[in-house]
Design an enzyme around this catalytic site. Structure first.
Site, short mmCIF file in Angstrom:
data_model
loop_
_atom_site.label_atom_id
_atom_site.label_comp_id
_atom_site.label_asym_id
_atom_site.label_seq_id
_atom_site.Cartn_x
_atom_site.Cartn_y
_atom_site.Cartn_z
N ASP A 45 0.85 -1.19 0.00
CA ASP A 45 0.00 0.00 0.00
C ASP A 45 0.89 1.25 0.00
O ASP A 45 1.57 1.52 0.98
CB ASP A 45 -0.89 0.00 1.26
N TYR A 50 3.32 9.84 -0.70
CA TYR A 50 4.39 9.26 0.13
C TYR A 50 5.77 9.48 -0.50
O TYR A 50 6.79 9.32 0.17
CB TYR A 50 4.18 7.76 0.39
N LYS A 75 -2.60 5.92 -4.50
CA LYS A 75 -3.71 6.84 -4.21
C LYS A 75 -3.56 8.18 -4.92
O LYS A 75 -2.44 8.68 -5.08
CB LYS A 75 -3.80 7.08 -2.69
N HIS A 108 -7.53 9.66 -2.06
CA HIS A 108 -6.85 9.61 -0.75
C HIS A 108 -7.68 10.23 0.38
O HIS A 108 -7.76 9.68 1.47
CB HIS A 108 -5.49 10.32 -0.88
#
Ligand SMILES: NC(=O)c1ccc[n+]([C@@H]2O[C@H](COP(=O)([O-])OP(=O)(O)OC[C@H]3O[C@@H](n4cnc5c(N)ncnc54)[C@H](OP(=O)(O)O)[C@@H]3O)[C@@H](O)[C@H]2O)c1
Length: 275
Positions: A45, A50, A75, A108
């Site tokens: 994930d 990120y 996402k 998200h």
């Protein structure tokens, strides 16, 4: 160790346990995800925000694991909501991951002030139709956001990925998911280490009774609740520890004693407020 799969509402399936990479340093991501894949994880994930999709992609490429044995989620970030920007964002994510499709693409956050999540959801329907994501879902959606998606579009999200741990169990969202065939993915399954969950005497006592660690007990509680989880760790030892969840079982009494710990203890942002 075989990880069970849960069936999604689009006929696909998802491994119930994965590995999350929020706050995994981009420079360390390839090594850490390679560790997770070696240990046996097949579900990763990540998210555009990120900043570590390239590292995830490099670990996948280096692993030699057949693509159809992996389940990869990424996402759509808040600033990329909207039709054109969502299409551009999935292309960027796929390029960084070095993949021609992901298994699950999520919005998200609903970011209600932007008021673009319904339009973005329609873009995700097109992204799925184009084969760029096999399944599509949402993250951090409250019931009111799920109801709007249900009222204004043709597709029920396959998952809703929400903050969920023993101190914050999200009964409204999990009940809505249960009633509408939306799998609940629990982010922050260990409370992100921000609560002393793993030191609670009740959890420690259950762990001792099973000769397991407190983290394994909390993660096993999630599994028995029917959640999908993907704990994050930078440590190979803990990554292995968090994978060893399928050779013991909590009793109904132990399960209920953990469920009784609810205290409305959110550790992350409020989905109604993040924009
Ligand atoms: N959709 C969203 O908005 C959203 C938000 C947050 C997270 N997520 C996803 O959910 C995943 C998991 O959530 P999270 O990373 O926020 O929190 P988490 O998995 O609940 O907690 C991670 C923390 O727990 C520690 N930890 C991990 N395993 C442990 C163990 N066996 N014993 C003791 N401590 C342990 C880690 O430290 P070490 O690294 O030092 O081991 C880290 O500090 C993320 O990686 C991300 O993929 C999604």
């Amino acid at each position: 160790m075989t990880v069970p799969s849960l069936e999604l509402n689009d006929g696909r399936s998802i491994p119930q346990l994965g590995f999350g990479v929020f706050k995994v340093d981009p420079d360390a991501t390839e090594r850490i995800v390679s560790d997770a894949l070696e240990i046996g994880y097949r579900h990763i994930d990540t998210a555009a925000i990120y900043g570590n999709e390239e590292g995830v992609g490099r670990a996948i490429a280096a692993s030699g694991i057949p693509r159809d044995e992996l389940f990869i989620t990424t996402k759509l970030w808040n600033a990329d909501q909207g039709t054109d920007s969502a299409h551009a964002a999935i292309d960027t994510s796929l390029e960084k991951l070095g993949l021609d499709h992901v298994d699950l693409y999520l919005i998200h956050w609903p970011t209600p002030k932007r008021d673009l999540y319904v339009e973005s959801w329609k873009a995700l329907e097109q992204i799925r139709a184009a084969g760029k994501s096999t399944s599509i879902g949402v993250s951090n959606f409250l019931v009111e956001h799920l109801e709007r998606i249900a009222g204004e579009t043709d597709t029920v999200p396959a998952v809703n990925q929400i903050e969920l741990h023993p101190y914050h169990q999200r009964p409204a969202e999990t009940a809505y998911g249960h009633d509408h065939g939306i799998i609940t993915e629990a982010w922050g399954p260990l409370g992100q280490g921000k609560y002393p969950l793993l030191e609670l005497p009740e959890i420690v006592a259950i762990a001792d009774a099973h000769e397991r660690t407190p983290a394994q007990v909390v993660l096993r509680w999630h599994i028995q609740q029917g959640h999908v989880v993907f704990p994050k760790s930078n440590s190979r030892e803990r990554i292995a520890e968090n994978f060893a969840l399928f050779d013991f079982e909590l009793t109904p009494t132990e399960q209920s004693s953990i469920s009784a710990m609810e205290r409305g203890g959110r550790v992350g942002g409020d989905p109604a407020e993040i924009n």
